[in-house]
Scaffold this active site. Structure first.
Site, PDB file in Angstrom:
ATOM      1  N   ASP A   2       0.870  -1.175   0.000  1.00  0.00           N
ATOM      2  CA  ASP A   2       0.000   0.000   0.000  1.00  0.00           C
ATOM      3  C   ASP A   2       0.905   1.223   0.000  1.00  0.00           C
ATOM      4  O   ASP A   2       2.099   1.150   0.295  1.00  0.00           O
ATOM      5  CB  ASP A   2      -0.939  -0.038   1.211  1.00  0.00           C
ATOM      6  CG  ASP A   2      -2.194   0.806   0.978  1.00  0.00           C
ATOM      7  OD1 ASP A   2      -2.234   1.568  -0.011  1.00  0.00           O
ATOM      8  OD2 ASP A   2      -3.127   0.712   1.798  1.00  0.00           O
TER       9      ASP A   2
ATOM     10  N   ASP B  70      -4.066   7.088  -3.674  1.00  0.00           N
ATOM     11  CA  ASP B  70      -5.459   7.545  -3.714  1.00  0.00           C
ATOM     12  C   ASP B  70      -5.806   8.320  -2.452  1.00  0.00           C
ATOM     13  O   ASP B  70      -5.083   8.238  -1.453  1.00  0.00           O
ATOM     14  CB  ASP B  70      -6.383   6.330  -3.839  1.00  0.00           C
ATOM     15  CG  ASP B  70      -6.166   5.326  -2.710  1.00  0.00           C
ATOM     16  OD1 ASP B  70      -5.064   4.732  -2.657  1.00  0.00           O
ATOM     17  OD2 ASP B  70      -7.072   5.167  -1.873  1.00  0.00           O
TER      18      ASP B  70
ATOM     19  N   ALA C  34     -11.659   2.958   1.348  1.00  0.00           N
ATOM     20  CA  ALA C  34     -12.354   3.783   2.338  1.00  0.00           C
ATOM     21  C   ALA C  34     -13.632   3.140   2.875  1.00  0.00           C
ATOM     22  O   ALA C  34     -14.618   3.816   3.151  1.00  0.00           O
ATOM     23  CB  ALA C  34     -12.654   5.171   1.764  1.00  0.00           C
TER      24      ALA C  34
ATOM     25  N   CYS D 128     -13.187 -22.966  18.531  1.00  0.00           N
ATOM     26  CA  CYS D 128     -13.136 -23.767  17.307  1.00  0.00           C
ATOM     27  C   CYS D 128     -12.294 -25.008  17.511  1.00  0.00           C
ATOM     28  O   CYS D 128     -12.009 -25.405  18.650  1.00  0.00           O
ATOM     29  CB  CYS D 128     -12.674 -22.923  16.110  1.00  0.00           C
ATOM     30  SG  CYS D 128     -10.905 -22.861  15.792  1.00  0.00           S
TER      31      CYS D 128
ATOM     32  N   CYS E  37      -9.295 -25.562  15.765  1.00  0.00           N
ATOM     33  CA  CYS E  37      -7.947 -25.399  15.218  1.00  0.00           C
ATOM     34  C   CYS E  37      -6.919 -25.866  16.259  1.00  0.00           C
ATOM     35  O   CYS E  37      -7.273 -26.148  17.404  1.00  0.00           O
ATOM     36  CB  CYS E  37      -7.682 -23.952  14.800  1.00  0.00           C
ATOM     37  SG  CYS E  37      -7.227 -22.823  16.126  1.00  0.00           S
TER      38      CYS E  37
ATOM     39  N   CYS F 234      -7.042 -23.960  19.541  1.00  0.00           N
ATOM     40  CA  CYS F 234      -8.236 -24.228  20.351  1.00  0.00           C
ATOM     41  C   CYS F 234      -8.253 -25.654  20.890  1.00  0.00           C
ATOM     42  O   CYS F 234      -8.854 -25.929  21.928  1.00  0.00           O
ATOM     43  CB  CYS F 234      -9.494 -23.929  19.540  1.00  0.00           C
ATOM     44  SG  CYS F 234      -9.642 -22.174  19.138  1.00  0.00           S
TER      45      CYS F 234
HETATM   46  N1  GUN Z   1      -6.491   0.653   3.197  1.00  0.00           N
HETATM   47  C1  GUN Z   1      -7.744   0.710   3.693  1.00  0.00           C
HETATM   48  N2  GUN Z   1      -8.508   1.580   2.976  1.00  0.00           N
HETATM   49  C2  GUN Z   1      -7.715   2.083   2.022  1.00  0.00           C
HETATM   50  C3  GUN Z   1      -7.925   3.012   0.942  1.00  0.00           C
HETATM   51  O1  GUN Z   1      -9.017   3.561   0.752  1.00  0.00           O
HETATM   52  N3  GUN Z   1      -6.861   3.267   0.129  1.00  0.00           N
HETATM   53  C4  GUN Z   1      -5.645   2.663   0.316  1.00  0.00           C
HETATM   54  N4  GUN Z   1      -4.652   2.937  -0.532  1.00  0.00           N
HETATM   55  N5  GUN Z   1      -5.422   1.791   1.304  1.00  0.00           N
HETATM   56  C5  GUN Z   1      -6.446   1.509   2.149  1.00  0.00           C
HETATM   57 ZN    ZN Z   2      -9.211 -21.909  16.969  1.00  0.00          ZN
END
Ligand code: GUN
Ligand code: ZN
Length: 670
Positions: A85, A120, A187, A270, A272, A275
């Site tokens: 990101d 963004d 978002a 659970c 796993c 657990c």
């Molecule tokens: N991670 C969570 N929401 C967003 C987003 O709207 N844009 C970006 N780039 N990363 C995110």
């Molecule tokens: Zn578990």
């Protein structure tokens, strides 16, 4: 192009996403890796792909140098595909960051990220429209810039537009035309945190409905297994989870039906390995850091288990049943499930027409499923008749059982004996009191409403189960269905049992005619063909010296010949026609271009004729109304029939993809 579809159900798909560090199967969950502090080996728990943050690396001198020198795979010690990101999320939290779009893209390219992200602007939900528009404009400009500055880097371009569906749609249309490899939906974290699933649904549908189907979509920040099934069914392919660790730090166990706090647990949630091997008291007695790691491991285990379950449901064709179950774990998820009704058109378009598994009714929300909507549309394709007779439902298959009762009761003269008194809707005058070929006889049953006897073995009319205890929503649904359908006929005759069962309140008049049921094979195969291929197809397919061959064992229709020539076979599992080459010729003759066709280029012609499967890249045109799993005609540019087969994608997907198979060819014409 880096993505292809292997299986489909609802808007969900199992796909293969190719990256420089390998191919991953979607839906995929990417655990979030902290570039400086990661202590959990997520690969051990099933992660094929991870996501980390390029901005955090960029801002830390030591991490930055290491990443520049040895690459990001070395830095975070993961040899599979890595998504990064861009710092947008930090931007949304802190309001400001000190890197620009082209810088962060170049940086991601330089450290060897598999899929990078442009910068963004994550506009929060419920802001004023002006702000959403202004920020969207910047997001779009940066998307364009990202395309220009990248070299070979695969790129995310995030859909923004706050809670304005039209802005999301516009954003998806604009960046959907640019050449990005993945389209995240951004978002939505504040909405997910507040259980605003209905808003998430509207955002996802506005985005997905306007994105090219050939690219994967990432629902950014969706990391709770509660929402995976729902999000997959609405077209999201990728998920990221920081939640597995954030919840663990807070002593919380994630489950597909909610969250459990350690302080409340008497029993582990659970099966796993965490657990199975620890008790809640064991965990409470541990040091925080040790406990956190174990709970994080559980959270990863359960999240990947849910992804596997979803994939199996897609393959089996019962994803929406899983969704209906999952959405009962939170009232707001149930809201979103009910909200799917608004999107029945697009759901039906992407949902395969025929499936392996039976339709199970799980409650009134099942009435919104694409199968039912498609059936309502299918009824319009049937031969036009003057009169409609509505009978109560018996055991499935209805026609067989009605026939059996009539045959085994020589005393029984007509349907009155079988279904009680018949009534006609009062204001309709009866001219001709005898049932003849101008009459359609149908059974009324839920959840499919009106089922003409001729097509009662076609999927999913015979392949469904509903509880015998009727709910009010279903009653209303049946009333609405009859109300709408009756206008196609001049006369309606209804059994009193139908009237009573569904509380119909027309003005009725007792009908005195003698009603005889005559189930004719030729009529039946024409109906099935019309329902499957469109009005008039039955007459076009089945003319000549028609010979209907039935299974000795089941008595069901199997093959239809004209003289010695096979035209079509009814598949026993779903009651639909599979054509022979002669059948395909007749259908091709009858249906106007481009109906039911997939058009391939000259390169593909010899392969099609040899019966080889058709790859999407060879397709130059097709009927946009084709659904996945339908019987389709394969033609060349001159509309000459080359072969026929089963579509694996819908029309829009066939046109948009250029990797993977589009049609599984059954037979070529040599
Ligand atoms: N991670 C969570 N929401 C967003 C987003 O709207 N844009 C970006 N780039 N990363 C995110
Ligand atoms: Zn578990």
């Amino acid at each position: 192009m880096n993505f292809e579809i292997k299986y489909k159900d609802a808007l969900g798909r199992i796909g293969k996403l190719k990256t420089p560090h390998g191919t991953v199967e979607t839906p995929a969950l990417m655990p979030v890796i902290h570039p400086g502090k990661q202590t959990i080996d997520v690969k051990k728990y099933g992660a094929d792909m991870v996501i980390t943050n390029a901005y955090i690396i960029y801002k830390n001198e030591e991490l930055k140098n290491k990443a520049m020198e040895n690459g990001i795979h070395n830095l975070i010690n993961f040899d599979g595909p890595i998504v990064t990101d861009s710092g947008s999320f930090q931007l949304s939290v802190y309001g400001d960051i000190d890197v620009d779009n082209s810088e962060i893209i170049e940086f991601q390219e330089n450290i060897g990220t598999d899929i990078g992200t442009s910068l963004d602007i994550p506009t929060p939900p419920y802001v004023k429209r002006e702000r959403a528009e202004r920020e969207l404009q910047i997001t779009l400009e940066r998307a364009e810039e990202a395309i220009n500055v990248r070299g070979n880097l695969m790129l995310n371009s995030v859909i923004q537009g706050s809670t304005f569906p039209d802005l999301r749609a516009k954003c998806a249309q604009v960046i959907g035309k640019m050449d990005f490899e993945v389209y995240p939906i951004g978002a939505v974290v504040p909405l997910l945190e507040n259980y605003r699933y209905m808003d998430v649904l509207d955002i996802v549908m506005a985005s997905v409905g306007n994105l090219p189907p050939s690219r994967p979509r990432h629902l950014m920040g969706a990391g709770h297994p509660m929402v995976f099934a729902f999000a997959v069914a609405t077209g999201c392919d990728l998920y990221d989870s920081a939640a597995y660790i954030l919840y663990a730090q807070d002593d919380r166990f994630m489950m597909p039906d909610g969250t459990y706090k350690l302080e409340n647990l008497f029993h582990m949630p659970c099966s796993c390995e965490i657990c199975a091997n620890y008790t809640p008291d064991d965990l409470r007695g541990m040091k925080k850091e040790d406990r956190m790691k174990l709970i994080a491991a559980h959270n990863l285990n359960i999240s990947f288990a849910e992804i596997r379950k979803i994939k199996q449901a897609i393959i089996d064709g019962n994803l929406l049943e899983l969704v209906e179950n999952r959405c009962r774990s939170h009232p707001y998820l149930l809201d979103a499930l009910r909200g799917l009704k608004k999107y029945k058109n697009i759901l039906e378009e992407y949902d395969p027409a025929y499936k392996k598994s039976a339709f199970f009714y799980s409650g009134p929300e099942s009435l919104n499923r694409p199968e039912i909507y498609r059936h309502m549309k299918g009824l319009k394709k049937l031969p036009k008749k003057d009169k409609l007779v509505l009978l109560p439902a018996f055991k499935k298959p209805y026609s067989k059982n009605i026939e059996n009762i009539l045959l085994n009761n020589p005393e029984m003269e007509n349907i009155h004996d079988l279904v009680g008194e018949m009534y006609k809707i009062h204001n309709l005058e009866i001219n001709n009191p005898v049932l003849d070929e101008s009459t359609q006889i149908a059974v009324v049953d839920y959840p499919f409403g009106i089922i003409p006897l001729e097509i009662d073995e076609v999927y999913p009319m015979a392949q469904n189960e509903a509880p015998s205890c009727l709910d009010e929503d279903s009653k209303k649904f049946i009333r609405d269905t009859i109300n709408e359908y009756k206008d196609n006929f001049n006369e309606i005759i209804i059994s009193e049992r139908v009237i009573k069962k569904f509380d119909l309140d027309y003005k009725f008049k007792k009908s005195e005619e003698s009603l005889k049921i005559n189930l004719d094979d030729l009529n039946k195969i024409e109906y099935i063909a019309d329902y499957q291929f469109g009005e008039g197809s039955g007459k076009a397919l089945f003319n000549g010296k028609i010979n209907v061959i039935k299974s000795k064992k089941t008595g069901k229709i199997r093959h239809i010949h004209d003289g010695d020539s096979l035209i079509a076979t009814i598949r026993a599992s779903d009651g639909i026609f599979v054509l022979s080459m002669e059948g395909a010729r007749r259908l091709h003759n009858y249906l106007q271009y481009p109906k039911n066709r997939v058009v391939v280029n000259t390169d593909a012609e010899p392969f099609a004729k040899k019966g080889k499967s058709i790859f999407a890249k060879f397709v130059i045109d097709c009927d946009i109304n084709i659904r996945a799993n339908e019987e389709v005609l394969i033609v060349n540019e001159k509309d000459e029939l080359l072969a026929f087969g089963k579509s694996l994608l819908n029309g829009r997907e066939i046109m948009d993809f250029n990797v993977g198979q589009a049609v599984k060819t059954r037979k070529g014409g040599k």
